[in-house]
Design an enzyme around this catalytic site. Sequence first.
Site, short mmCIF file in Angstrom:
data_model
loop_
_atom_site.label_atom_id
_atom_site.label_comp_id
_atom_site.label_asym_id
_atom_site.label_seq_id
_atom_site.Cartn_x
_atom_site.Cartn_y
_atom_site.Cartn_z
N LYS A 54 0.85 -1.20 0.00
CA LYS A 54 0.00 0.00 0.00
C LYS A 54 0.89 1.25 0.00
O LYS A 54 1.90 1.29 0.71
CB LYS A 54 -0.90 -0.03 1.25
CG LYS A 54 -1.98 1.03 1.31
CD LYS A 54 -2.81 0.85 2.59
CE LYS A 54 -3.96 1.82 2.70
NZ LYS A 54 -4.75 1.62 3.95
N SER A 109 -9.74 1.47 3.11
CA SER A 109 -8.96 2.28 2.20
C SER A 109 -7.90 1.52 1.41
O SER A 109 -7.35 2.05 0.46
CB SER A 109 -8.26 3.38 3.00
OG SER A 109 -7.34 2.80 3.93
N SER A 160 -9.60 -0.99 7.38
CA SER A 160 -9.23 -0.81 5.97
C SER A 160 -8.60 -2.00 5.28
O SER A 160 -8.30 -1.91 4.08
CB SER A 160 -8.26 0.36 5.84
OG SER A 160 -8.98 1.55 5.80
N1 GLN Z 1 -12.87 3.65 6.83
C1 GLN Z 1 -12.15 4.12 7.95
C2 GLN Z 1 -11.79 5.59 7.80
O1 GLN Z 1 -12.15 6.11 6.80
C3 GLN Z 1 -10.95 3.26 8.19
C4 GLN Z 1 -9.74 3.68 7.47
C5 GLN Z 1 -8.56 2.81 7.76
O2 GLN Z 1 -8.67 1.76 8.41
N2 GLN Z 1 -7.41 3.27 7.31
O3 GLN Z 1 -11.20 6.19 8.62
#
Ligand code: GLN
Length: 463
Positions: free
Chosen positions: A60, A135, A159
Amino acid sequence: MSAAAEAALRTAEALERSAGLNATLHWSPELLRAEAARADATRAARGSDPALYATPVAVKDNIVTVEQPTTCASKILEGYTSPFTATAVERLRAAGAMVACKSNLDEFAMGSSTEHSAFGRVMHPEFPDRVPGGSSGGSAALVAAGVVPVALGSETGGSVRQPAAFCGVVGFKPSYGRVSRYGLVAFASSLDAISVFSGTTSNAARVLQVISGHDPLDATSLLEPPVTVGPARGSLAGVRIGLPAEYLPADLDPGVRAAVERTADLLRSSGAELVDVSLPHTRYAVPAYYIVAPAEASSNLARFDGVRYGHRAAEQGDVAALYAATRGEGFGAEVRRRILVGSYVLSAGYYDAYYRKAQQVRALIAADFHDAFQQVDFLLAPTTPTPAFRAGEKTEDPVAMYQADIFVCPANLAGVPAISVPAGRSGGLPVGIQLLAPYRKDADLLELAMTVEAGLDRQAEVR
Ligand code: GLN
């Protein structure tokens, strides 16, 4: 040609073919060849195959590497390359693995659909009108499309597990501190965890064994050696598994509910005892998370000021004007929203009402898990309330997007390990179930997940 060189070649071809997914931000055949040469040198120095020899890994693009840029899918870091490499990546390479590419993500890992990337959205690998989740959507899509067997993502609030469920692959979030955060660009430091995507749980276990273990460069990393994961458990006699009522609400998608029920049946038939439990503060997890995470983000992202990293605005005024212009140009709408919310909840007049309260709620959520794990060894729950949603469906409604994290963000708030395993399909769309374990019980969790995975036909329609 060595096995690594062949794997590098095959991976380059697969990356070429999958370009339509928009899952990658940086890769090149030359860099892949260099990775293969490095893997071969490691192998030659050892005199035998290291644990992950010739394994291509997508990383990532919020995990830093010296060889490629690191942009966090943000314009503010366009053209930035880190002067050091993340510990997890160093350890993968020392085990013979090869960085295949840097993968696309929601800007600074903020989002649940990978539609918030400054470099365009990532496609779901099977259903182009749907999102792959986020994400870490780029890493999820590349594993699901068979381009790489394993990938690194990051979790702050689900995420990796959420996109794994949407794409039909395994997503594993270790205990907080299990894997060094050194070189993971900070979003919310008390929640962030480098996490793993793979086709199979056993491959996630192989990666964890390599990347876990104390790292003096991360003061929050556990003072423990790398994890050793045993084989799948045969009989589950004597194992107690909790079904939390709050994770099975009346309006749960029927296919998701069916996937949980089929997993519960499988666990029972393997000898486990299924027990109804309650995690009463679950409904406060999303509100608490969306205060704590933006608060930490507003502080962590203060470093992107046009002086130290990446993009700098042309503004010729004083330094404050330079900061404001750079940040206004460089950050996308969702990141700006988080910084505004985070600064607000930390401000003198609102700290007690929001940030302190959210931290108190976080402690209650952690206590819920602690209490539940007095009664049971593991928890079984859905990963997401629905299968993959349509692109554009939630982009205009940030709160609807946040609510999609309801079943994943509690584990981050509590620091416990959790894994999403493919459990069938609902109307053709992949569905994941989630298994959770007490803090530091990562190996036990993976051994259980291997048993579950072996008993579930992930292609079967469950609804
Ligand atoms: N969807 C969550 C957010 O938008 C989690 C993001 C993540 O785990 N990096 O913060």
